[in-house]
Design a protein around this motif. Structure first.
Motif, PDB file in Angstrom:
ATOM      1  N   TYR A 263       0.838  -1.199   0.000  1.00 53.77           N
ATOM      2  CA  TYR A 263       0.000   0.000   0.000  1.00 53.77           C
ATOM      3  C   TYR A 263       0.876   1.252   0.000  1.00 53.77           C
ATOM      4  O   TYR A 263       2.093   1.206   0.216  1.00 53.77           O
ATOM      5  N   THR A 264       0.210   2.388  -0.215  1.00 51.35           N
ATOM      6  CA  THR A 264       0.816   3.710  -0.069  1.00 51.35           C
ATOM      7  C   THR A 264       0.284   4.352   1.203  1.00 51.35           C
ATOM      8  O   THR A 264      -0.928   4.514   1.342  1.00 51.35           O
ATOM      9  N   PRO A 265       1.158   4.727   2.139  1.00 51.66           N
ATOM     10  CA  PRO A 265       0.691   5.468   3.314  1.00 51.66           C
ATOM     11  C   PRO A 265       0.022   6.778   2.900  1.00 51.66           C
ATOM     12  O   PRO A 265       0.290   7.309   1.822  1.00 51.66           O
ATOM     13  N   LYS A 266      -0.822   7.288   3.767  1.00 54.69           N
ATOM     14  CA  LYS A 266      -1.525   8.534   3.482  1.00 54.69           C
ATOM     15  C   LYS A 266      -0.516   9.665   3.290  1.00 54.69           C
ATOM     16  O   LYS A 266       0.324   9.919   4.157  1.00 54.69           O
ATOM     17  N   ILE A 267      -0.583  10.339   2.147  1.00 49.16           N
ATOM     18  CA  ILE A 267       0.350  11.422   1.844  1.00 49.16           C
ATOM     19  C   ILE A 267       0.033  12.629   2.730  1.00 49.16           C
ATOM     20  O   ILE A 267      -1.113  13.083   2.784  1.00 49.16           O
ATOM     21  N   PHE A 268       1.052  13.140   3.415  1.00 46.18           N
ATOM     22  CA  PHE A 268       0.911  14.257   4.355  1.00 46.18           C
ATOM     23  C   PHE A 268      -0.090  13.937   5.461  1.00 46.18           C
ATOM     24  O   PHE A 268      -0.692  14.846   6.039  1.00 46.18           O
ATOM     25  N   GLY A 269      -0.251  12.652   5.765  1.00 48.17           N
ATOM     26  CA  GLY A 269      -1.262  12.292   6.749  1.00 48.17           C
ATOM     27  C   GLY A 269      -0.748  11.477   7.911  1.00 48.17           C
ATOM     28  O   GLY A 269      -1.528  10.804   8.593  1.00 48.17           O
ATOM     29  N   GLY A 270       0.555  11.528   8.168  1.00 45.37           N
ATOM     30  CA  GLY A 270       1.098  10.741   9.265  1.00 45.37           C
ATOM     31  C   GLY A 270       2.457  10.189   8.916  1.00 45.37           C
ATOM     32  O   GLY A 270       3.093  10.610   7.941  1.00 45.37           O
ATOM     33  N   ALA A 271       2.914   9.204   9.698  1.00 49.77           N
ATOM     34  CA  ALA A 271       4.238   8.626   9.501  1.00 49.77           C
ATOM     35  C   ALA A 271       4.317   7.891   8.159  1.00 49.77           C
ATOM     36  O   ALA A 271       3.354   7.273   7.706  1.00 49.77           O
ATOM     37  N   GLY A 272       5.498   7.975   7.543  1.00 49.39           N
ATOM     38  CA  GLY A 272       5.723   7.312   6.267  1.00 49.39           C
ATOM     39  C   GLY A 272       6.388   5.963   6.419  1.00 49.39           C
ATOM     40  O   GLY A 272       6.448   5.383   7.508  1.00 49.39           O
ATOM     41  N   SER A 273       6.946   5.480   5.314  1.00 47.37           N
ATOM     42  CA  SER A 273       7.355   4.076   5.208  1.00 47.37           C
ATOM     43  C   SER A 273       8.840   3.821   5.397  1.00 47.37           C
ATOM     44  O   SER A 273       9.280   2.681   5.290  1.00 47.37           O
ATOM     45  N   TYR A 274       9.647   4.839   5.705  1.00 50.60           N
ATOM     46  CA  TYR A 274      11.084   4.633   5.877  1.00 50.60           C
ATOM     47  C   TYR A 274      11.378   4.092   7.276  1.00 50.60           C
ATOM     48  O   TYR A 274      12.066   4.715   8.080  1.00 50.60           O
ATOM     49  N   ALA A 275      10.863   2.907   7.581  1.00 47.83           N
ATOM     50  CA  ALA A 275      10.984   2.342   8.921  1.00 47.83           C
ATOM     51  C   ALA A 275      10.725   0.836   8.861  1.00 47.83           C
ATOM     52  O   ALA A 275      10.221   0.308   7.867  1.00 47.83           O
ATOM     53  N   GLU A 276      11.069   0.165   9.930  1.00 50.22           N
ATOM     54  CA  GLU A 276      10.884  -1.287   9.991  1.00 50.22           C
ATOM     55  C   GLU A 276       9.433  -1.690  10.218  1.00 50.22           C
ATOM     56  O   GLU A 276       9.039  -2.814   9.883  1.00 50.22           O
ATOM     57  N   VAL A 277       8.634  -0.790  10.805  1.00 52.13           N
ATOM     58  CA  VAL A 277       7.229  -1.076  11.111  1.00 52.13           C
ATOM     59  C   VAL A 277       6.399   0.131  10.699  1.00 52.13           C
ATOM     60  O   VAL A 277       6.830   1.280  10.853  1.00 52.13           O
ATOM     61  N   HIS A 278       5.196  -0.143  10.177  1.00 52.80           N
ATOM     62  CA  HIS A 278       4.296   0.942   9.816  1.00 52.80           C
ATOM     63  C   HIS A 278       2.880   0.570  10.237  1.00 52.80           C
ATOM     64  O   HIS A 278       2.473  -0.588  10.113  1.00 52.80           O
ATOM     65  N   VAL A 279       2.132   1.556  10.745  1.00 54.68           N
ATOM     66  CA  VAL A 279       0.739   1.363  11.117  1.00 54.68           C
ATOM     67  C   VAL A 279      -0.118   2.148  10.134  1.00 54.68           C
ATOM     68  O   VAL A 279       0.104   3.348   9.925  1.00 54.68           O
TER      69      VAL A 279
END
Length: 338
Positions: free
Chosen positions: A91-107
């Motif tokens: 998926y694509t995280p919400k743009i300008f809507g919270g934490a992005g994907s440059y991490a080991e875990v994403h919610v």
């Protein structure tokens, strides 16, 4: 499970050295959210635009940015029925809507999340989410590209262009694209019917020659510049222009009026529906991500530099980031300056 994760944090606006690898707490999972162990992400022009401060009013520093996820569900919220722990998703995280994907875990909100195509690796799937959703929004939702129509796709060898060519061919359109001569065979292999070397040839003259002066039904602008003003010169009557580029300079659209042209400016909306449509094409063998470079998470800053110098590297397709450490690193060399 640890309650912390490794993340690449944007500490200030600037060059690739503005990133810093840090240990951060993992966010809690809401009732309609899923927690995903990120196996891979990718880098987009949007990411380096955010990094250098183009959207400073929308980003609070320090920030974890990034807009592509492929991984495995670790936990689901109390009201989530669509997924279970162990499911492979992208998926694509919400743009300008919270934490992005440059991490080991994403919610993520569950409505953004789609099931990963079975025939793609995580690195491949992460290279498809934002560009694939953008192409679908531009060509299908906005331009309404149909079987038998002709489309001009600018920048066919790039991350968006490679997917746009394949989607347009899957629809049944005739595809004309711009690319350098050394990418001619490459974009033809993706499905392009005609190719214009934009460095040596005026694309307006070439497209009108290819179409016998009839023009194209759709122009897909991935490059900006004066494309909005010049596109009517290659458009058929009632043609459509779709742009995904930020354009601040005024342009004269008088020629568009004479062709009854319509213009669409696309800022990609994230949702599962577009991903499911793309998954269908991918699993039928009609669309395949193109990856030009792969780097581990610790070298993400270098990945930004690779994307920004792509024209000097002969980069084709996306720059992917292998978060899990399972993929082989691949970086095209930087050509000597002329």
């Amino acid at each position: 499970m640890s309650d912390t994760m490794k993340a690449v944090v944007l500490t200030r606006f600037g060059g690739p050295d503005a990133f810093e690898v840090q240990s951060l707490p993992i966010a809690s999972t809401g009732s309609r959210q899923v927690r995903v162990r990120v196996h891979a992400t990718a880098i987009n022009p949007l990411d380096y635009q955010i990094r250098r401060g183009d959207y400073a009013d929308y980003v609070t520093l320090p920030a974890v940015i990034g807009h592509d996820v492929s991984g495995v569900v670790e936990a689901v919220g109390a009201d989530v029925t669509e997924f279970a722990p162990g499911d492979e998703v992208y998926y694509t995280p919400k743009i300008f809507g919270g934490a992005g994907s440059y991490a080991e875990v994403h919610v993520a909100d569950v409505d953004l999340v789609g099931r990963k195509p079975r025939n793609l690796s995580h690195v491949e799937a992460a290279s498809l989410t934002l560009v694939g959703g953008t192409v679908w929004e531009a060509l299908i939702s906005r331009a309404g590209l149909r079987v038998g129509e002709t489309i001009l796709i600018h920048g066919g060898a790039g991350g968006v262009g490679t997917i746009a060519i394949q989607v347009a061919k899957a629809i049944g359109a005739r595809v004309i694209t711009t690319a350098r001569t050394h990418n001619n065979d490459f974009v033809r292999a993706l499905g392009a019917d005609d190719v214009v070397d934009y460095a040596d040839t005026d694309y307006v003259d070439a497209v009108n020659a290819f179409t016998g002066g009839q023009g194209v039904d759709v122009v897909f602008d991935t490059i900006g510049g004066d494309t909005l003003a010049r596109s009517p010169l290659v458009l058929a009557p009632l043609g459509r222009v779709v742009s995904i580029v930020d354009i601040a300079t005024p342009q004269n659209l008088l020629e568009a009026w004479g062709r009854n042209a319509s213009y669409h400016f696309v800022f990609t909306r994230q949702n599962r529906g577009k991903l499911d449509e793309l998954t269908n094409l991918v699993e039928r063998g009609l669309v395949r991500p193109v990856i030009g470079a792969v780097l581990p998470l610790d070298r993400l800053a270098e990945g930004h530099e690779v994307l920004e110098t792509g024209s000097r590297r002969g980069l084709r397709g996306k720059v992917a980031i292998d978060v899990s450490g399972e993929a082989e690193t691949m970086v095209p060399p930087l050509a000597a300056a002329e």
